[in-house]
Design an enzyme around this catalytic site. Structure first.
Site, PDB file in Angstrom:
ATOM      1  N   ARG A  50       0.855  -1.181   0.000  1.00 36.16           N
ATOM      2  CA  ARG A  50       0.000   0.000   0.000  1.00 36.16           C
ATOM      3  C   ARG A  50       0.893   1.233   0.000  1.00 36.16           C
ATOM      4  O   ARG A  50       2.109   1.130   0.119  1.00 36.16           O
ATOM      5  CB  ARG A  50      -1.025  -0.022   1.138  1.00 36.16           C
ATOM      6  N   GLY A  51       0.241   2.400  -0.160  1.00 38.64           N
ATOM      7  CA  GLY A  51       1.021   3.633  -0.327  1.00 38.64           C
ATOM      8  C   GLY A  51       1.125   3.906  -1.825  1.00 38.64           C
ATOM      9  O   GLY A  51       1.527   3.014  -2.593  1.00 38.64           O
ATOM     10  N   GLN A 198      -1.953   2.353  10.103  1.00 40.87           N
ATOM     11  CA  GLN A 198      -0.652   2.468   9.418  1.00 40.87           C
ATOM     12  C   GLN A 198       0.403   3.104  10.322  1.00 40.87           C
ATOM     13  O   GLN A 198       1.590   2.791  10.217  1.00 40.87           O
ATOM     14  CB  GLN A 198      -0.787   3.303   8.127  1.00 40.87           C
ATOM     15  N   ASP A 239      -1.926  10.722  -2.025  1.00 36.48           N
ATOM     16  CA  ASP A 239      -2.296   9.683  -2.998  1.00 36.48           C
ATOM     17  C   ASP A 239      -2.651  10.270  -4.351  1.00 36.48           C
ATOM     18  O   ASP A 239      -2.601   9.578  -5.367  1.00 36.48           O
ATOM     19  CB  ASP A 239      -3.463   8.861  -2.460  1.00 36.48           C
TER      20      ASP A 239
END
Ligand code: MRU
Length: 348
Positions: A50-51, A198, A239
């Site tokens: 993710r990221g 996170q 994002d």
């Protein structure tokens, strides 16, 4: 790797992709081997990786595997045969624009391959260059961002923006790594980042591994922290950044930006230009992913919410450009970003 930088979550090995399974951190460091694009798309959707930048890099490698499969099975029309894999990957997560960016670059490269030649070597080299460029961009942003911070006690960050979220080093966490190495900051406050944790599971793990002092705080403690003057910057990643400078990032970022403005704390967004989407005019046009309710209703697989209650679980929010003090990219720094300044940056 430089000082305070020891983690890599995405790696190409011989003929396949290896991902650190981020769902299992911090307790288990397990690596998964992936040999085809479908499994990689599933890994992206399910948060193994993710990221935004890490998702883009992963998708680039997935296109190498998709091309290999299509070329081996249908050497005459392999380009057409990989479209379904491309589409599955494109749909795997909607908000992080680096995914679309990397897939488009790979498709452009695929179009350049001479018809009957085995495409894999060239495509792999291209995906590896995307990966390498991301790490270089992070090092550069780290230097540029660190230079903006005058010596201070603490900074606050949200979500995970480090080596786990990128090719390596990190965006916001890259600035924090550099500023710590430069002795400009002494301490990091990491929001735990509900509902996926996170901050607790990933950022704290990365920073402790790299010997950078960190305290976790629950997301609701940020205003108190700022009122107590314990943080002089809020430093976050993104994002997707719209053409007018509006910033989509992990849910809770918008609240943090409002809190920072109220307390006259600088709000720094750190993102490579691959996160800037000139096709999206403003934040209202950014698709916001809604994830399963269970992520809010349960913790560690155990339901904690009142039986039958439902949850609303947007994974991202949009911070208006007017709340951003400075945007740090690998191409340079933009104070008080707006449409005109972003257009100039992207043209440079
Ligand atoms: O849902 P995630 O964990 O993929 O969200 C990640 C973030 O919101 C990061 O802050 C963002 O990708 C920028 S990090 C390089």
């Amino acid at each position: 790797m430089s000082q305070h930088d020891s983690v890599r979550a995405v790696e190409w090995h011989d003929n396949h992709l290896v991902l650190l399974d981020q769902r299992k951190l911090p307790h288990v460091e397990k690596y998964i081997q992936l040999f085809n694009a479908e499994d990689i798309a599933e890994a992206i959707t399910n948060m193994v990786v993710r990221g935004a930048p890490a998702i883009g890099i992963t998708a680039a490698y997935a296109m190498v595997l998709a091309s290999r499969k299509a070329f081996n099975q249908y050497p005459q029309d392999w380009r057409k045969r990989l479209i379904s894999d491309y589409e599955i990957l494109l749909a795997s997560r909607p908000t992080a624009v680096n995914l679309k960016w990397a897939l488009k670059l790979m498709m452009r490269e695929i179009d350049k391959v001479e018809d009957n030649n085995d495409p894999i070597g060239k495509l792999l080299a291209f995906a590896q260059a995307i990966h390498r460029d991301d790490i270089e961009a992070n090092y550069r942003m780290g230097r540029l961002g660190s230079a903006l911070i005058s010596t201070t006690h603490g900074v606050i960050t949200h979500c995970n923006t480090g080596s786990l979220a990128t090719g390596g080093y990190g965006t916001a966490l890259g600035v924090i790594r550099s500023a710590y190495a430069d002795k400009r900051i002494e301490h990091v406050y990491a929001d735990e980042t509900r509902p996926w944790w996170q901050g607790s599971r990933l950022t704290a793990w990365e920073l402790m591994k790299d010997q950078i002092p960190v305290h976790l705080l629950c997301d609701g403690a940020a205003a108190h922290l700022m009122q107590q003057k314990k943080a002089s910057w809020a430093i976050v990643g993104s994002d997707r950044i719209a053409a007018n400078g509006d910033v989509a990032n992990k849910i809770g970022t918008y609240g943090l930006a409002i809190t920072a403005r109220y307390h006259e704390v600088g709000f720094m967004v750190v993102a490579p230009t691959s996160t800037i989407d000139m096709d999206t005019a403003c934040g209202a046009d950014i698709p916001i992913e809604e994830r399963p309710q269970d992520e809010v209703l349960s913790v560690g697989g155990q339901r904690i919410a009142t039986p039958q209650v439902e949850a609303f679980n947007p994974a991202f929010d949009v911070t208006p450009a007017s709340l951003v003090s400075v945007l740090v990219t690998e191409k340079g720094v933009v104070f008080s970003p707006n449409a005109e300044k972003i257009a100039k940056l992207m043209a440079s």
